[in-house]
Design a protein around this motif. Structure first.
Motif, PDB file in Angstrom:
ATOM      1  N   ILE A  28      11.895  -0.628  -2.966  1.00  0.00           N
ATOM      2  CA  ILE A  28      11.457   0.368  -1.980  1.00  0.00           C
ATOM      3  C   ILE A  28      10.342   1.233  -2.549  1.00  0.00           C
ATOM      4  N   ARG A  29      10.431   1.604  -3.831  1.00  0.00           N
ATOM      5  CA  ARG A  29       9.363   2.410  -4.445  1.00  0.00           C
ATOM      6  C   ARG A  29       8.072   1.614  -4.526  1.00  0.00           C
ATOM      7  N   CYS A  30       8.186   0.356  -4.911  1.00  0.00           N
ATOM      8  CA  CYS A  30       7.005  -0.500  -4.987  1.00  0.00           C
ATOM      9  C   CYS A  30       6.409  -0.700  -3.594  1.00  0.00           C
ATOM     10  N   GLY A  31       7.262  -0.981  -2.620  1.00  0.00           N
ATOM     11  CA  GLY A  31       6.789  -1.177  -1.251  1.00  0.00           C
ATOM     12  C   GLY A  31       6.129   0.067  -0.689  1.00  0.00           C
ATOM     13  N   ALA A  32       6.681   1.234  -0.993  1.00  0.00           N
ATOM     14  CA  ALA A  32       6.088   2.492  -0.517  1.00  0.00           C
ATOM     15  C   ALA A  32       4.734   2.729  -1.171  1.00  0.00           C
ATOM     16  N   CYS A  33       4.624   2.449  -2.444  1.00  0.00           N
ATOM     17  CA  CYS A  33       3.340   2.626  -3.137  1.00  0.00           C
ATOM     18  C   CYS A  33       2.287   1.689  -2.558  1.00  0.00           C
ATOM     19  N   ARG A  34       2.644   0.437  -2.367  1.00  0.00           N
ATOM     20  CA  ARG A  34       1.687  -0.538  -1.837  1.00  0.00           C
ATOM     21  C   ARG A  34       1.293  -0.187  -0.396  1.00  0.00           C
ATOM     22  N   ALA A  35       2.247   0.285   0.402  1.00  0.00           N
ATOM     23  CA  ALA A  35       1.946   0.692   1.778  1.00  0.00           C
ATOM     24  C   ALA A  35       1.072   1.942   1.777  1.00  0.00           C
ATOM     25  N   LEU A  36       1.342   2.879   0.879  1.00  0.00           N
ATOM     26  CA  LEU A  36       0.535   4.094   0.765  1.00  0.00           C
ATOM     27  C   LEU A  36      -0.915   3.720   0.452  1.00  0.00           C
ATOM     28  N   VAL A  37      -1.104   2.804  -0.485  1.00  0.00           N
ATOM     29  CA  VAL A  37      -2.460   2.370  -0.839  1.00  0.00           C
ATOM     30  C   VAL A  37      -3.129   1.694   0.354  1.00  0.00           C
ATOM     31  N   ASP A  38      -2.404   0.818   1.045  1.00  0.00           N
ATOM     32  CA  ASP A  38      -2.973   0.154   2.228  1.00  0.00           C
ATOM     33  C   ASP A  38      -3.418   1.175   3.266  1.00  0.00           C
ATOM     34  N   GLU A  39      -2.559   2.149   3.538  1.00  0.00           N
ATOM     35  CA  GLU A  39      -2.879   3.153   4.552  1.00  0.00           C
ATOM     36  C   GLU A  39      -4.044   4.042   4.126  1.00  0.00           C
ATOM     37  N   MET A  40      -4.085   4.410   2.856  1.00  0.00           N
ATOM     38  CA  MET A  40      -5.205   5.228   2.361  1.00  0.00           C
ATOM     39  C   MET A  40      -6.510   4.434   2.434  1.00  0.00           C
ATOM     40  N   GLU A  41      -6.480   3.161   2.030  1.00  0.00           N
ATOM     41  CA  GLU A  41      -7.699   2.344   2.085  1.00  0.00           C
ATOM     42  C   GLU A  41      -8.185   2.192   3.526  1.00  0.00           C
ATOM     43  N   TRP A  42      -7.250   2.004   4.452  1.00  0.00           N
ATOM     44  CA  TRP A  42      -7.641   1.872   5.852  1.00  0.00           C
ATOM     45  C   TRP A  42      -8.247   3.179   6.366  1.00  0.00           C
ATOM     46  N   ALA A  43      -7.610   4.302   6.049  1.00  0.00           N
ATOM     47  CA  ALA A  43      -8.114   5.606   6.502  1.00  0.00           C
ATOM     48  C   ALA A  43      -9.496   5.888   5.922  1.00  0.00           C
ATOM     49  N   ILE A  44      -9.714   5.541   4.669  1.00  0.00           N
ATOM     50  CA  ILE A  44     -11.025   5.733   4.037  1.00  0.00           C
ATOM     51  C   ILE A  44     -12.064   4.863   4.724  1.00  0.00           C
ATOM     52  N   SER A  45     -11.678   3.650   5.082  1.00  0.00           N
ATOM     53  CA  SER A  45     -12.633   2.725   5.722  1.00  0.00           C
ATOM     54  C   SER A  45     -13.047   3.194   7.115  1.00  0.00           C
ATOM     55  N   GLN A  46     -12.270   4.094   7.722  1.00  0.00           N
ATOM     56  CA  GLN A  46     -12.588   4.583   9.061  1.00  0.00           C
ATOM     57  C   GLN A  46     -13.609   5.727   9.055  1.00  0.00           C
ATOM     58  N   ILE A  47     -13.958   6.204   7.885  1.00  0.00           N
ATOM     59  CA  ILE A  47     -14.916   7.306   7.762  1.00  0.00           C
ATOM     60  C   ILE A  47     -16.306   6.724   7.526  1.00  0.00           C
ATOM     61  N   ASP A  48     -17.294   7.269   8.209  1.00  0.00           N
ATOM     62  CA  ASP A  48     -18.674   6.815   8.093  1.00  0.00           C
ATOM     63  C   ASP A  48     -19.124   6.889   6.628  1.00  0.00           C
ATOM     64  N   PRO A  49     -19.491   5.751   6.022  1.00  0.00           N
ATOM     65  CA  PRO A  49     -19.877   5.758   4.607  1.00  0.00           C
ATOM     66  C   PRO A  49     -21.186   6.514   4.339  1.00  0.00           C
ATOM     67  N   LYS A  50     -21.941   6.802   5.371  1.00  0.00           N
ATOM     68  CA  LYS A  50     -23.209   7.521   5.193  1.00  0.00           C
ATOM     69  C   LYS A  50     -22.997   9.029   5.075  1.00  0.00           C
ATOM     70  N   LYS A  51     -21.848   9.511   5.516  1.00  0.00           N
ATOM     71  CA  LYS A  51     -21.581  10.951   5.441  1.00  0.00           C
ATOM     72  C   LYS A  51     -21.372  11.350   3.984  1.00  0.00           C
ATOM     73  N   MET A  52     -22.095  12.390   3.581  1.00  0.00           N
ATOM     74  CA  MET A  52     -22.014  12.865   2.201  1.00  0.00           C
ATOM     75  C   MET A  52     -21.568  14.330   2.208  1.00  0.00           C
ATOM     76  N   ILE A  53     -21.059  14.769   1.075  1.00  0.00           N
ATOM     77  CA  ILE A  53     -20.638  16.155   0.908  1.00  0.00           C
ATOM     78  C   ILE A  53     -21.130  16.625  -0.462  1.00  0.00           C
ATOM     79  N   GLN A  54     -21.537  17.875  -0.537  1.00  0.00           N
ATOM     80  CA  GLN A  54     -22.005  18.426  -1.803  1.00  0.00           C
ATOM     81  C   GLN A  54     -20.816  18.970  -2.584  1.00  0.00           C
ATOM     82  N   THR A  55     -20.760  18.627  -3.854  1.00  0.00           N
ATOM     83  CA  THR A  55     -19.707  19.133  -4.734  1.00  0.00           C
ATOM     84  C   THR A  55     -20.352  19.693  -5.989  1.00  0.00           C
TER      85      THR A  55
END
Length: 182
Positions: A28-55
């Motif tokens: 369950i811990r492994c499955g949750a980690c792998r699902a968390l990574v999948d969901e984070m990667e998908w959410a990141i892919s939904q953001i326009d890659p051209k948008k930048m932020i100053q840090t």
């Protein structure tokens, strides 16, 4: 002679139960980690890659320059923290699948992000599974927040294996398992 065997039998049963419970917790811990990574990667892919932020620092250095750099919004620390706030809510979209050869549990997405039909023939749909996965996800997100942010801010290749197996040891048994390609 029978007495030592009778005393030993409950001990053997207890050891087997403890090892089976630990394997289920690791799954369950492994499955949750792998699902968390999948969901984070998908959410990141939904953001326009051209948008930048100053840090960086907005202070002016003695030479008149500033230590400001632009990074993609999708992989900025602030955005990643915001994405992590809701990522575990999506664990309700996962079901359990038992691998017939290894008898280990894996967790698969049971609802499509685009609305298309999915093959759910081998997935077990159970609210207890979703709650356990969500709890494990929240625990991982809390305990490994810095590592998760660091990996998603800098790594783009094979994050699932690097984070879940090598860095956090949540999936150390998974190094020997075939991995899905998304």
């Amino acid at each position: 002679m029978r007495k030592p065997i009778l005393l030993l039998t409950p001990c053997v049963v207890l050891v087997l139960l403890v090892s089976a419970t630990e394997a289920a917790r690791q799954d369950i811990r492994c499955g949750a980690c792998r699902a968390l990574v999948d969901e984070m990667e998908w959410a990141i892919s939904q953001i326009d890659p051209k948008k930048m932020i100053q840090t960086g620092s907005f202070r002016i250095n003695p030479d008149g320059s500033q230590s400001i750099r632009e990074v993609p919004l999708a992989r900025s620390e602030g955005n990643l923290l915001e994405l992590m706030e809701n990522v575990c809510e999506r664990m309700q979209d996962y079901g359990e699948h038992m691998d017939p050869s290894t008898h280990r549990k894996t967790y698969v997405r049971i609802t499509s992000r685009s609305g298309e039909a999915m093959d759910l023939s081998e997935a077990k749909l159970d609210s207890r599974v979703s709650s356990s996965l969500k709890y494990a996800c929240e625990t991982i997100a809390e305990q490994h927040e810095d590592e998760i942010i660091e990996f998603f801010a800098h790594e783009t290749e094979n994050v699932k294996d690097k984070l879940c197996s090598k860095r956090t040891d949540l999936c150390d048994h998974a190094l020997k398992m075939p991995h899905d390609e998304l």
